[in-house]
Every structure is written in structure tokens, then in C-alpha cells.
Design a protein around this motif. Structure first.
Motif, PDB file in Angstrom:
ATOM      1  N   ARG A  49      11.309 -17.465   6.837  1.00 46.18           N
ATOM      2  CA  ARG A  49      10.565 -18.710   7.038  1.00 46.18           C
ATOM      3  C   ARG A  49      10.940 -19.344   8.372  1.00 46.18           C
ATOM      4  NH1 ARG A  49      13.742 -23.189   5.555  1.00 46.18           N
ATOM      5  NH2 ARG A  49      15.677 -22.673   4.475  1.00 46.18           N
ATOM      6  N   GLU A  50      10.055 -20.194   8.829  1.00 45.71           N
ATOM      7  CA  GLU A  50      10.285 -20.858  10.109  1.00 45.71           C
ATOM      8  C   GLU A  50      11.321 -21.960   9.957  1.00 45.71           C
ATOM      9  OE1 GLU A  50       7.860 -23.732  13.172  1.00 45.71           O
ATOM     10  OE2 GLU A  50       6.755 -22.033  12.299  1.00 45.71           O
ATOM     11  N   GLU A  51      12.226 -22.031  10.937  1.00 50.57           N
ATOM     12  CA  GLU A  51      13.247 -23.070  10.976  1.00 50.57           C
ATOM     13  C   GLU A  51      13.343 -23.618  12.393  1.00 50.57           C
ATOM     14  OE1 GLU A  51      17.036 -21.754   9.584  1.00 50.57           O
ATOM     15  OE2 GLU A  51      16.212 -20.708   7.840  1.00 50.57           O
ATOM     16  N   ARG A  96      11.684 -23.126  17.601  1.00 46.08           N
ATOM     17  CA  ARG A  96      11.245 -22.526  16.349  1.00 46.08           C
ATOM     18  C   ARG A  96      11.725 -21.077  16.273  1.00 46.08           C
ATOM     19  NH1 ARG A  96       4.991 -22.985  16.003  1.00 46.08           N
ATOM     20  NH2 ARG A  96       5.197 -22.269  18.157  1.00 46.08           N
ATOM     21  N   THR A 116      18.003 -14.494  12.752  1.00 43.93           N
ATOM     22  CA  THR A 116      16.617 -14.530  13.227  1.00 43.93           C
ATOM     23  C   THR A 116      16.127 -13.095  13.329  1.00 43.93           C
ATOM     24  OG1 THR A 116      17.034 -16.548  14.497  1.00 43.93           O
ATOM     25  CG2 THR A 116      15.088 -15.256  15.101  1.00 43.93           C
ATOM     26  N   GLN A 152      18.175 -16.974   5.408  1.00 44.69           N
ATOM     27  CA  GLN A 152      19.519 -17.494   5.120  1.00 44.69           C
ATOM     28  C   GLN A 152      20.260 -16.567   4.174  1.00 44.69           C
ATOM     29  OE1 GLN A 152      20.966 -20.268   6.389  1.00 44.69           O
ATOM     30  NE2 GLN A 152      19.173 -20.798   7.643  1.00 44.69           N
ATOM     31  N   ARG A 170      13.596 -16.954  10.300  1.00 41.66           N
ATOM     32  CA  ARG A 170      14.947 -16.568   9.887  1.00 41.66           C
ATOM     33  C   ARG A 170      15.035 -16.340   8.385  1.00 41.66           C
ATOM     34  NH1 ARG A 170      19.047 -18.142  13.324  1.00 41.66           N
ATOM     35  NH2 ARG A 170      20.370 -19.182  11.795  1.00 41.66           N
TER      36      ARG A 170
END
Length: 307
Positions: free
Chosen positions: A14-16, A2, A60, A7, A5
Motif C-alpha cells: 500500500r501507499e505510504e 510517496r 519499499t 510492513q 511498501r
């Protein structure tokens, strides 16, 4: 793993789910236990930080983190798997707000047993900014008077303690429960800016540490003695205006420098200085931590901790 990050610039972090990153020959992989938020992170998200750093998207977030070394590069000799470290990486690479993060071996310092991971992660950007703005840029000396704005924040809470340690007289501005905090950290006089005009209270100030900018910076010139020094971390001062008041003014930006960080961490440990943490927030509640960071009302540092 997890990670938090972005984009694109100007979008909410938001978590990716992303792969655990690879490391180079002179890098280490850190299992992150705690990550501190900084105003710099908001500048990365907004895109403003591109003026100072080469930022490649996606990225990140976060430059300040602490944890244990999971893997070392083939040319790394100073660290071993299991060592607990504080890492301070460039804003252009970021990466601390994740389960694992990469750092140059030279960007890490030992996390002392006397400090938790949360405390260690809270030191790099805020601590170095406070120390070097006061002493490298402003040249604060024993016996001088320093006015520290936003003294209950991340940088300010360190600055009050460092100035007192150096033998300076400390005047601080804060509000609400920050008044008691600043006083408890050693400020000689604390001005609640919501009910008092600091410009009518402070006088003959040698050094101003401006952590607010705007009108606060402009009005600070009036309380300074001739030959005084103002250092801002948030807004380039008007040098012409400073000159008209017979003082000098400059801006200071902290950039990762592990040697300086190691010395500072040792000083904090040896002198039993306080690392002020507003709150520790678990990773899955990052949105709560981010909202509070953007509010600008944190008392000390906001830290995201591993679960």
C-alpha cells in the motif's frame, strides 16, 4: 514522498508517506520516472524471497527502475545530477516503487536516448534472465532449436528475440493475443497451449526455457533430443528425471550485475529490439497494476509511471 511498501509479509502492498531517503558516499538518489513489476516482487511480499535475500521490513517494493539522478554521494565520480539512468538493485533493499529511490552508483547504467524511462525500467530482471538463462546456462548456439514457454511474458518476449538474434530456431508457447505477439517477435513456430499440446508438436528440441514450471516442465523432457538442456527460472528441475531422459536441467536466478545490464541495454538499442510493455499505469493506480501482475497474464512488462 510517496512509496509503495509492506510492513509485514503476506499483506497487500500500500501507499505510504515516508521521508526522502538519505544516500551513502557511493550511492545516488534517483527521481523515479518508471518502475517495472516482476514476479520477484510477489515473492518478496509473500516472504518466499527470504530464502534468497536478506529482507528487512518495512520495505519499499521493486528492484527495476529508471529516472534522473537527483543527488550523488561524495565519492561518486561516474554520475552527475541530471543524468538519466536505469537502476537494478537487490531485492533485499528494493525501493524503486517510490518518488525517489537509492541505488549504488555501480548499480546504474545510462538510459539511452532511444529508450523511454518505461522501456528502460522493463529491461533489468527480465532481460538479464532471458539472456543468461539462454546463453550462460543453456549454452544455446546458432542452428539449434529452442522451445520457449510463456513466450509473450516479460522474460519470454526478450528470450524469443535474443534466440533469433543468435541464429536459433524458435518454437514458442503462448495463448490468445500472445500467439500473434510471439510470432511478431520472430518465433518460427507458435503453439497455442490452450488448443494444442506442445508435446505433440515440438520435437528434437536442443534447449527448453521453462518459464512456467509444474507439468509444463515435466512434459518438456519428452520433446528434447538426447543431450539437450532445460533451464527453468521458476522451479528447480528434477535432475534424476532429466537424467532418465538423457538431458541436463538447471535453474537460473538473475541477480543485479550492472556490467551485464549495460551490455544488454546497448544490444537492445543497437539491434532495435522490442521492449514489450503490457501497460503503463500511473502511480496512484498501483493496485490495478499489482492485480494484473498477480494474474500472470501480462504481455511483456507492467510498468508504474510517475505522475
Amino acid at each position: 514522498m510517496r512509496a509503495i511498501r509492506i510492513q509485514n509479509f503476506e499483506e497487500a502492498p500500500r501507499e505510504e508517506g515516508i521521508p526522502v531517503p538519505d544516500i551513502g558516499a557511493n550511492e545516488v538518489l534517483v527521481r523515479v520516472e518508471a518502475t517495472a513489476l516482476n514476479p520477484l516482487d510477489a515473492l518478496v511480499v509473500s516472504g518466499i524471497a527470504r530464502r534468497f535475500f536478506d529482507i528487512a521490513l518495512p520495505i519499499t517494493l521493486c528492484t527495476d527502475f529508471a529516472g534522473s539522478i537527483e543527488r550523488v554521494g561524495v565519492e561518486v565520480t561516474q554520475w552527475r545530477v541530471g543524468d538519466r539512468v536505469i537502476a537494478w538493485v537487490d531485492a533485499g533493499s528494493g525501493g524503486g516503487l517510490a518518488e525517489f529511490a537509492v541505488a549504488s552508483a555501480k548499480a546504474c547504467v545510462l538510459l539511452p536516448d532511444s529508450l523511454s524511462a518505461a522501456q528502460g525500467s522493463a529491461i533489468p530482471t527480465a532481460g538479464i534472465t532471458a539472456w543468461h538463462a539462454l546463453f550462460s546456462s543453456a549454452g544455446l548456439k546458432a542452428g539449434e532449436t529452442v522451445l520457449i514457454h510463456a513466450a509473450a511474458g516479460g522474460v519470454g518476449s526478450f528470450a524469443v528475440q535474443f534466440a533469433r538474434l543468435a541464429g536459433a530456431r524458435v518454437i514458442a508457447t503462448a495463448s490468445g493475443d500472445g500467439v500473434a505477439l510471439a510470432r511478431g517477435l520472430g518465433a518460427d513456430e507458435v503453439i497455442d497451449y490452450r488448443t494444442q499440446d506442445f508435446a505433440s508438436v515440438a520435437k528434437d528440441v536442443d534447449v527448453v526455457l521453462d518459464l512456467v514450471g509444474g507439468e509444463t516442465q515435466t512434459r518438456s523432457y519428452k520433446v528434447m533430443r538426447e543431450g539437450g538442456r532445460l533451464v527453468s527460472t521458476v522451479m528447480p528441475p528434477d535432475e534424476a528425471e532429466a537424467s532418465a531422459h538423457g538431458v541436463t536441467a538447471s535453474i537460473f536466478y538473475a541477480k543485479p550485475f550492472a556490467d551485464r545490464l549495460g551490455d544488454l541495454v546497448k544490444t537492445i538499442g543497437d539491434r532495435d529490439l522490442k521492449v514489450v510493455i503490457d501497460r503503463e499505469v500511473p502511480f496512484h493506480r498501483f493496485d490495478e497494476a499489482w492485480k494484473h501482475q498477480l494474474s500472470g497474464h501480462a504481455r511483456g512488462k507492467i510498468v508504474v509511471v510517475a505522475e
